[in-house]
Design an enzyme around this catalytic site. Structure first.
Site, PDB file in Angstrom:
ATOM      1  N   ALA A  66       5.238  -6.634  -3.380  1.00 24.64           N
ATOM      2  CA  ALA A  66       6.285  -5.608  -3.364  1.00 24.64           C
ATOM      3  C   ALA A  66       5.619  -4.253  -3.557  1.00 24.64           C
ATOM      4  O   ALA A  66       4.568  -4.152  -4.188  1.00 24.64           O
ATOM      5  CB  ALA A  66       7.276  -5.879  -4.488  1.00 24.64           C
ATOM      6  N   GLY A 111       4.852 -10.682  -3.742  1.00 24.45           N
ATOM      7  CA  GLY A 111       5.848 -10.973  -2.697  1.00 24.45           C
ATOM      8  C   GLY A 111       5.222 -11.478  -1.403  1.00 24.45           C
ATOM      9  O   GLY A 111       5.858 -12.226  -0.661  1.00 24.45           O
ATOM     10  N   GLU A 114       4.748 -15.021  -1.951  1.00 21.68           N
ATOM     11  CA  GLU A 114       6.073 -15.663  -2.025  1.00 21.68           C
ATOM     12  C   GLU A 114       6.695 -15.832  -0.638  1.00 21.68           C
ATOM     13  O   GLU A 114       7.312 -16.860  -0.350  1.00 21.68           O
ATOM     14  CB  GLU A 114       6.988 -14.849  -2.952  1.00 21.68           C
ATOM     15  CG  GLU A 114       6.559 -14.982  -4.413  1.00 21.68           C
ATOM     16  CD  GLU A 114       7.219 -13.955  -5.325  1.00 21.68           C
ATOM     17  OE1 GLU A 114       7.003 -12.741  -5.112  1.00 21.68           O
ATOM     18  OE2 GLU A 114       7.953 -14.352  -6.249  1.00 21.68           O
TER      19      GLU A 114
HETATM   20  N1  COA Z   1       2.311  -1.547  -3.600  1.00 20.61           N
HETATM   21  C1  COA Z   1       2.057  -0.299  -3.168  1.00 20.61           C
HETATM   22  N2  COA Z   1       0.876   0.092  -2.662  1.00 20.61           N
HETATM   23  C2  COA Z   1      -0.085  -0.841  -2.555  1.00 20.61           C
HETATM   24  C3  COA Z   1       0.109  -2.164  -2.957  1.00 20.61           C
HETATM   25  C4  COA Z   1       1.375  -2.513  -3.505  1.00 20.61           C
HETATM   26  N3  COA Z   1       1.666  -3.750  -3.892  1.00 20.61           N
HETATM   27  N4  COA Z   1      -1.026  -2.856  -2.741  1.00 20.61           N
HETATM   28  C5  COA Z   1      -1.904  -1.986  -2.204  1.00 20.61           C
HETATM   29  N5  COA Z   1      -1.333  -0.767  -2.082  1.00 20.61           N
HETATM   30  C6  COA Z   1      -1.939   0.451  -1.538  1.00 20.61           C
HETATM   31  C7  COA Z   1      -2.835   1.151  -2.548  1.00 20.61           C
HETATM   32  O1  COA Z   1      -2.079   1.963  -3.413  1.00 20.61           O
HETATM   33  C8  COA Z   1      -3.722   1.940  -1.624  1.00 20.61           C
HETATM   34  O2  COA Z   1      -3.015   3.080  -1.155  1.00 20.61           O
HETATM   35  P1  COA Z   1      -3.740   4.547  -1.165  1.00 20.61           P
HETATM   36  O3  COA Z   1      -4.915   4.375  -0.248  1.00 20.61           O
HETATM   37  O4  COA Z   1      -2.685   5.446  -0.642  1.00 20.61           O
HETATM   38  O5  COA Z   1      -4.138   4.790  -2.583  1.00 20.61           O
HETATM   39  C9  COA Z   1      -3.913   0.996  -0.438  1.00 20.61           C
HETATM   40  O6  COA Z   1      -2.805   0.108  -0.464  1.00 20.61           O
HETATM   41  C10 COA Z   1      -5.186   0.178  -0.512  1.00 20.61           C
HETATM   42  O7  COA Z   1      -5.239  -0.440  -1.790  1.00 20.61           O
HETATM   43  P2  COA Z   1      -6.506  -0.302  -2.781  1.00 20.61           P
HETATM   44  O8  COA Z   1      -6.034  -0.708  -4.135  1.00 20.61           O
HETATM   45  O9  COA Z   1      -7.133   1.036  -2.641  1.00 20.61           O
HETATM   46  O10 COA Z   1      -7.465  -1.393  -2.111  1.00 20.61           O
HETATM   47  P3  COA Z   1      -8.491  -2.384  -2.824  1.00 20.61           P
HETATM   48  O11 COA Z   1      -9.209  -3.069  -1.730  1.00 20.61           O
HETATM   49  O12 COA Z   1      -9.290  -1.672  -3.873  1.00 20.61           O
HETATM   50  O13 COA Z   1      -7.543  -3.455  -3.611  1.00 20.61           O
HETATM   51  C11 COA Z   1      -5.667  -4.953  -3.835  1.00 20.61           C
HETATM   52  C12 COA Z   1      -6.659  -4.264  -2.872  1.00 20.61           C
HETATM   53  C13 COA Z   1      -4.663  -5.701  -2.959  1.00 20.61           C
HETATM   54  C14 COA Z   1      -6.436  -5.952  -4.694  1.00 20.61           C
HETATM   55  C15 COA Z   1      -4.971  -3.908  -4.721  1.00 20.61           C
HETATM   56  O14 COA Z   1      -4.444  -2.890  -3.889  1.00 20.61           O
HETATM   57  C16 COA Z   1      -3.872  -4.455  -5.574  1.00 20.61           C
HETATM   58  O15 COA Z   1      -4.128  -5.040  -6.608  1.00 20.61           O
HETATM   59  N6  COA Z   1      -2.590  -4.258  -5.128  1.00 20.61           N
HETATM   60  C17 COA Z   1      -1.446  -4.635  -5.911  1.00 20.61           C
HETATM   61  C18 COA Z   1      -1.216  -6.122  -5.864  1.00 20.61           C
HETATM   62  C19 COA Z   1      -0.014  -6.515  -6.718  1.00 20.61           C
HETATM   63  O16 COA Z   1      -0.011  -6.348  -7.934  1.00 20.61           O
HETATM   64  N7  COA Z   1       1.013  -7.064  -6.064  1.00 20.61           N
HETATM   65  C20 COA Z   1       2.195  -7.535  -6.730  1.00 20.61           C
HETATM   66  C21 COA Z   1       3.217  -6.474  -6.832  1.00 20.61           C
HETATM   67  S1  COA Z   1       4.650  -7.052  -7.689  1.00 20.61           S
END
Ligand code: COA
Length: 261
Positions: A66, A111, A114
């Site tokens: 999400a 999500g 999921e």
């Molecule tokens: N919601 C909003 N934005 C998200 C996102 C999410 N769930 N997951 C990734 N993004 C965005 C980041 O903010 C970033 O945007 P930006 O470039 O404008 O800052 C972009 O996607 C790339 O993510 P980044 O974190 O820079 O890449 P990474 O390779 O270092 O890490 C993940 C990738 C997926 C491990 C990390 O983004 C992450 O942990 N995301 C959240 C996962 C999560 O908790 N999901 C459950 C939500 S309930």
């Protein structure tokens, strides 16, 4: 690539639905979830569509969960529509009459994991990572993760994934039964998932639908009811043109051509 947040394409009986926010790792904001619900309904209603293939744009993510930017400032009341929207999407995918294949091309977190779990079959590329990281945000899964994960993997494995919030690699997801197959590259994944989708599109549609219902019932109903349901729908398939064709083709030593009725 299109600038739509979700891309919808139909060819050879297969509707491909692609989440298209690659710069945000295909994070599921409310409008994406609502659009996905509309497009799955469109695929369900379109008689020319026999199978749905769901994936994410790019090579990084299926969906990284999400959209966390929508969480800020929300409380227990204002967040409810967001969770209900996601749950309704997953329930629709799970209970729609047509098979849905998830081609997981990168991160499938929160999500994203999921939605993949609500699909009938999961294929992944070797770079895919799975997880329910919500605990790290001080929350829990809300699109059905605590309910579907223990049904696909063991309860103990589901608890470890949800409590620790760690990501697992595709090979580990395969080992615990979260995915059906893993492919070396995203390209190989896309080709193999499409090949499976096209194969399923040639199978008799009524039998596929009834098989999906009966298999889903294994989760929903007690054993005795499940078995009664299976015998009922088994009998129903004998009233279809496709059953006559399938048996005739076998006995005539030729390939069957099904008309999905
Ligand atoms: N919601 C909003 N934005 C998200 C996102 C999410 N769930 N997951 C990734 N993004 C965005 C980041 O903010 C970033 O945007 P930006 O470039 O404008 O800052 C972009 O996607 C790339 O993510 P980044 O974190 O820079 O890449 P990474 O390779 O270092 O890490 C993940 C990738 C997926 C491990 C990390 O983004 C992450 O942990 N995301 C959240 C996962 C999560 O908790 N999901 C459950 C939500 S309930």
């Amino acid at each position: 690539m299109s600038d739509e947040e979700v891309i919808y394409e139909v060819a050879d009986g297969v509707a491909t639905i692609t989440i298209n926010r690659p710069a945000k790792y295909n994070a599921l904001n409310s409008s994406v979830v609502t659009t996905l619900r509309e497009l799955f309904k469109k695929a369900e209603d379109d008689k020319s569509v026999r199978v749905i293939l769901m994936t994410g744009a790019g090579e990084k993510a299926f969906a990284a969960g999400a959209d966390i930017t929508e969480f800020q400032g929300k409380d227990s009341n204002s967040v409810r529509p967001l969770a209900e929207n996601g749950q309704m999407l997953c329930k629709f995918i799970e209970s729609m009459s047509k098979p849905v294949i998830a081609a997981v091309n990168g991160f499938a977190l929160g999500g994203g994991c999921e939605i993949a779990m609500a699909c009938d079959i999961r294929y992944a590329s070797s770079n895919a990572k799975f997880g329910q990281p919500e605990i790290n945000l001080g929350i829990i899964p809300g699109f059905g993760g605590t309910v579907r994960l223990p049904r696909l993997v063991s309860l103990g494995m589901a608890k470890e994934l949800v409590y620790a919030g760690d990501q697992i690699r595709a090979d580990e997801a395969l080992r615990i039964g979260l995915v059906n197959r893993v492919f070396e590259s995203v390209e190989e994944l896309r080709q193999s998932a499409m090949a499976l989708a096209k194969k399923l599109a040639t199978k008799p549609g009524v039998a596929l639908e009834l098989a999906k219902q009966s298999l889903n019932n294994a989760w929903e109903l007690p054993l005795k009811k499940n078995l009664e349901f299976e015998v009922d729908v088994f009998c129903k398939t004998f009233d279809t043109d496709d059953m006559v064709e399938g048996v005739d083709a076998f006995l005539g030593k030729r390939d069957a051509t099904f008309k999905h009725k």
